[in-house]
Design a protein around this motif. Structure first.
Motif, PDB file in Angstrom:
ATOM      1  N   ILE A  21       0.866  -1.190   0.000  1.00  0.00           N
ATOM      2  CA  ILE A  21       0.000   0.000   0.000  1.00  0.00           C
ATOM      3  C   ILE A  21       0.898   1.234   0.000  1.00  0.00           C
ATOM      4  O   ILE A  21       1.795   1.351   0.841  1.00  0.00           O
ATOM      5  CB  ILE A  21      -0.929   0.029   1.225  1.00  0.00           C
ATOM      6  CG1 ILE A  21      -1.765  -1.243   1.308  1.00  0.00           C
ATOM      7  CG2 ILE A  21      -1.824   1.269   1.176  1.00  0.00           C
ATOM      8  CD1 ILE A  21      -2.723  -1.448   0.157  1.00  0.00           C
ATOM      9  N   ALA A  24      -2.283   0.744  -4.581  1.00  0.00           N
ATOM     10  CA  ALA A  24      -1.673  -0.541  -4.204  1.00  0.00           C
ATOM     11  C   ALA A  24      -0.977  -1.159  -5.408  1.00  0.00           C
ATOM     12  O   ALA A  24      -1.339  -0.905  -6.555  1.00  0.00           O
ATOM     13  CB  ALA A  24      -2.738  -1.486  -3.672  1.00  0.00           C
ATOM     14  N   SER A  65      -3.186  -9.938   1.558  1.00  0.00           N
ATOM     15  CA  SER A  65      -3.799  -8.973   2.470  1.00  0.00           C
ATOM     16  C   SER A  65      -2.742  -7.992   2.943  1.00  0.00           C
ATOM     17  O   SER A  65      -1.539  -8.241   2.837  1.00  0.00           O
ATOM     18  CB  SER A  65      -4.406  -9.703   3.672  1.00  0.00           C
ATOM     19  OG  SER A  65      -3.399 -10.400   4.388  1.00  0.00           O
ATOM     20  N   SER A  79      -4.827  -1.860   4.162  1.00  0.00           N
ATOM     21  CA  SER A  79      -5.725  -1.851   3.001  1.00  0.00           C
ATOM     22  C   SER A  79      -6.872  -0.862   3.170  1.00  0.00           C
ATOM     23  O   SER A  79      -7.426  -0.360   2.186  1.00  0.00           O
ATOM     24  CB  SER A  79      -6.292  -3.249   2.754  1.00  0.00           C
ATOM     25  OG  SER A  79      -5.268  -4.148   2.384  1.00  0.00           O
TER      26      SER A  79
END
Length: 328
Positions: free
Chosen positions: A47, A65, A73, A77
């Motif tokens: 990210i 991202a 994951s 996020s």
């Protein structure tokens, strides 16, 4: 890469690895390009959050991202779901508009009213309006500072970067001019305030959207536009308190200059009107044009109180236009 030179705000770029660690090295700035090396080669989704100042002091931020290998994951996020308005947060944009509106109204009362008093050679009866205007000029700057932080992020590094940026320097100069205006209130004549008003207009222009390929032209046009708009609205406000037959010529001259410069800026920043409906900036400009048209129609009927209300709405629309990134 950006469309114009930018300055990092605080860290400038933060990159969060799939494990949630901040892995971006120190940001380097090369004109319209920001770079940051990564100190991690972990596979998964990263990210990236960035925040910068444009050359005209406007803040911009964003999040995106990218993945190395297969997506994964990431604890950060949720940043991808952060709301935005233009290139700022909704709260930041709202506070920017409020700060500019308060500043513009302060300009109207502190300098526009005085200009009308000089026109009709009356020096009494406007003091309350002028004092209120200077007070609003003083109040606008703390709101503008909070707005800038809300548009970027509330952390120590960003706060120091904001204060040390062109925005911070212009904020200090505007605040100093407002303090000087406050001291001038003790003078028996108020016309010296018009000198500070000219300085304030130049400072407003310095923080305005630039015109690509025409260095300084956008800033100069905005300085003239802001001054003319505030003189027109201030004249309407003062006329209601002290009517004078010379007001009509004054209103035509100041409104005409404000309309001409505003039209020029609108055409430049919307690709000759092509972006009026397709962008937030264009729609804000269109809203301003509609309100200006209504104010002009009401002025033709001599309904000065309604004209003043619509003029205040024009100023609010102008604050929104100034806060949004231009379409071009």
């Amino acid at each position: 890469m950006f469309s114009e030179p930018v300055t990092p705000a605080g860290a400038g770029i933060k990159v969060y690895s799939p494990a949630g660690a901040q892995v971006a090295a120190r940001v380097t700035n090369e004109g319209a390009v920001l770079k940051a090396r990564l100190g991690d080669t972990e596979s998964g989704t990263y990210i990236v959050s960035w925040q910068v100042f444009a050359a005209d002091t406007h803040p911009s931020r964003g999040v995106f991202a990218f993945s190395v290998g297969r997506p994964s994951s990431n604890p950060f996020s949720a940043l991808l779901e952060t709301g935005s308005a233009g290139t700022a947060t909704p709260l930041g944009l709202a506070l920017q508009v409020i700060a500019r509106w308060v500043h513009f109204v302060g300009f109207i009362l502190a300098f526009g009213v005085v200009a009308y008093g000089v026109l009709i050679r009356r020096h009494e009866g406007f003091r309350r309006l002028v004092v209120a205007g200077v007070a609003l000029l003083l109040a606008a700057e703390p709101v503008a500072l909070v707005a800038q932080l809300a548009s970027l992020s509330f952390d120590g590094d960003t706060a120091l970067a904001v204060l040390g940026s062109n925005f911070g320097r212009l904020l200090g100069l505007r605040l100093g001019a407002a303090v000087l205006a406050w001291t001038f209130l003790a003078l028996p004549r108020q016309w010296p305030l018009l000198v500070i008003g000219g300085v304030e207009a130049v400072l407003d222009g310095a923080a305005a959207h630039a015109i690509p390929g025409w260095p300084g032209a956008g800033q100069a046009l905005v300085a003239v536009h802001v001054a003319a708009m505030e003189l027109w609205v201030g004249g309407v406000a003062a006329f209601l308190q002290a009517p004078d037959r010379r007001f009509v010529r004054y209103a035509v001259a100041t409104f005409g200059l404000a309309a001409a410069t505003g039209l020029g800026l609108a055409l430049v920043h919307t690709d000759l009107g092509a972006a009026l409906l397709g962008t937030d900036y264009g729609r804000a400009v269109l809203l301003k044009v509609v309100i200006v048209g209504a104010a002009l129609a009401v002025a033709g009927l001599g309904r000065r109180r309604v004209e003043l209300v619509l003029a205040a709405a024009v100023v609010a629309a102008a604050a929104l236009v100034a806060a949004l990134p231009p379409a071009v």
